[in-house]
Design a protein around this motif. Sequence first.
Motif, PDB file in Angstrom:
ATOM      1  N   ASP A 132       0.847  -1.193   0.000  1.00  0.00           N
ATOM      2  CA  ASP A 132       0.000   0.000   0.000  1.00  0.00           C
ATOM      3  C   ASP A 132       0.886   1.248   0.000  1.00  0.00           C
ATOM      4  OD1 ASP A 132      -1.854   1.988   0.329  1.00  0.00           O
ATOM      5  OD2 ASP A 132      -2.955   0.992   1.944  1.00  0.00           O
ATOM      6  N   ALA A 133       0.975   1.909  -1.158  1.00  0.00           N
ATOM      7  CA  ALA A 133       1.837   3.097  -1.272  1.00  0.00           C
ATOM      8  C   ALA A 133       1.334   4.239  -0.406  1.00  0.00           C
ATOM      9  CB  ALA A 133       1.921   3.534  -2.732  1.00  0.00           C
ATOM     10  N   ALA A 134       0.034   4.317  -0.154  1.00  0.00           N
ATOM     11  CA  ALA A 134      -0.516   5.395   0.654  1.00  0.00           C
ATOM     12  C   ALA A 134      -0.014   5.314   2.094  1.00  0.00           C
ATOM     13  CB  ALA A 134      -2.038   5.354   0.621  1.00  0.00           C
ATOM     14  N   VAL A 135       0.200   4.100   2.596  1.00  0.00           N
ATOM     15  CA  VAL A 135       0.718   3.933   3.949  1.00  0.00           C
ATOM     16  C   VAL A 135       2.144   4.462   4.041  1.00  0.00           C
ATOM     17  CG1 VAL A 135       1.340   2.246   5.724  1.00  0.00           C
ATOM     18  CG2 VAL A 135      -0.786   1.981   4.434  1.00  0.00           C
ATOM     19  N   VAL A 136       2.937   4.239   3.009  1.00  0.00           N
ATOM     20  CA  VAL A 136       4.327   4.696   2.996  1.00  0.00           C
ATOM     21  C   VAL A 136       4.395   6.222   3.094  1.00  0.00           C
ATOM     22  CG1 VAL A 136       6.449   4.763   1.626  1.00  0.00           C
ATOM     23  CG2 VAL A 136       5.103   2.662   1.750  1.00  0.00           C
ATOM     24  N   GLU A 137       3.405   6.919   2.547  1.00  0.00           N
ATOM     25  CA  GLU A 137       3.393   8.378   2.610  1.00  0.00           C
ATOM     26  C   GLU A 137       3.291   8.890   4.048  1.00  0.00           C
ATOM     27  OE1 GLU A 137       0.293   9.765   0.124  1.00  0.00           O
ATOM     28  OE2 GLU A 137       1.207   9.047  -1.741  1.00  0.00           O
ATOM     29  N   LEU A 138       2.869   8.029   4.975  1.00  0.00           N
ATOM     30  CA  LEU A 138       2.769   8.422   6.376  1.00  0.00           C
ATOM     31  C   LEU A 138       4.103   8.306   7.113  1.00  0.00           C
ATOM     32  CD1 LEU A 138      -0.555   6.548   7.269  1.00  0.00           C
ATOM     33  CD2 LEU A 138      -0.296   8.940   6.579  1.00  0.00           C
ATOM     34  N   LEU A 139       5.076   7.651   6.488  1.00  0.00           N
ATOM     35  CA  LEU A 139       6.340   7.377   7.167  1.00  0.00           C
ATOM     36  C   LEU A 139       7.280   8.581   7.116  1.00  0.00           C
ATOM     37  CD1 LEU A 139       7.173   3.750   5.952  1.00  0.00           C
ATOM     38  CD2 LEU A 139       6.258   4.442   8.173  1.00  0.00           C
ATOM     39  N   GLU A 140       8.200   8.605   8.083  1.00  0.00           N
ATOM     40  CA  GLU A 140       9.319   9.537   8.081  1.00  0.00           C
ATOM     41  C   GLU A 140      10.596   8.756   8.367  1.00  0.00           C
ATOM     42  OE1 GLU A 140       8.702  12.682  10.816  1.00  0.00           O
ATOM     43  OE2 GLU A 140       6.905  13.458   9.818  1.00  0.00           O
ATOM     44  N   VAL A 141      11.706   9.253   7.862  1.00  0.00           N
ATOM     45  CA  VAL A 141      12.989   8.603   8.101  1.00  0.00           C
ATOM     46  C   VAL A 141      13.270   8.563   9.602  1.00  0.00           C
ATOM     47  CG1 VAL A 141      15.480   8.795   7.762  1.00  0.00           C
ATOM     48  CG2 VAL A 141      13.923   9.236   5.863  1.00  0.00           C
ATOM     49  N   GLY A 142      13.704   7.395  10.089  1.00  0.00           N
ATOM     50  CA  GLY A 142      14.018   7.222  11.501  1.00  0.00           C
ATOM     51  C   GLY A 142      12.916   6.557  12.298  1.00  0.00           C
ATOM     52  N   GLU A 143      11.720   6.454  11.722  1.00  0.00           N
ATOM     53  CA  GLU A 143      10.621   5.826  12.453  1.00  0.00           C
ATOM     54  C   GLU A 143      10.832   4.319  12.580  1.00  0.00           C
ATOM     55  OE1 GLU A 143       6.507   8.104  12.249  1.00  0.00           O
ATOM     56  OE2 GLU A 143       7.125   7.412  10.277  1.00  0.00           O
TER      57      GLU A 143
END
Length: 206
Positions: free
Chosen positions: A129-140
């Motif tokens: 799900d690409a939409a879920v990836v949009e919620l991520l930030e580096v380091g999480e």
Amino acid sequence: MPDLHALIRRLRRLISRFRRPLSALLAAIAVLAVLETMTPAEPASRPVVVAAHDLSAGLVLSAADMRVVRMPPDLVPDGSSSSGSPVVGHVLAGPLRAGEALTDQRIVGRSLLAGYPPGLVGAPIRIHDAAVVELLEVGERIDVYAARHATSYADRVVSGVRVVTLPRPADDNEEGALIVLAVTRDQAAALAQASALAPLSLTLLR
């Protein structure tokens, strides 16, 4: 001093005999000197490694993916390399267009894993799900799951791993989105095996 006078006469005869060739030689030397002073010096340049063709994120780089060009020093990006040898075998963190410089920030390696515990590697995986990836930030920190079609539940593949980088998503994200995680080699192997068998998903940890 008869010998000295004789020597002088011989030199005068030689100079008289070869006057024209000597004049031509001196004239040629003078022309070359003038041309050398008038010819502009070649502009300063430095070798820079660039993409030999369009490269996709997650690619394991080979020598065929790179070429060396020369650029003016003030146009050379920070973190670029003059030789492709140090990055052969490394994973590309984000897509590159042909001719784009290959900098340390584009490579999943020591630069991206700086500050992480020793023994970790960068593992690129594709989340369904690409939409879920949009919620991520580096380091999480995230958990990664593999949802098998034949079962009603998902297997947790790795837990509490860090997001190293989020490559630029493709325009067409129907096949999901790529992320890169800092994991152990065993975890990287588990992720590779799971992704070959089922779509991957994730949950965020706070």
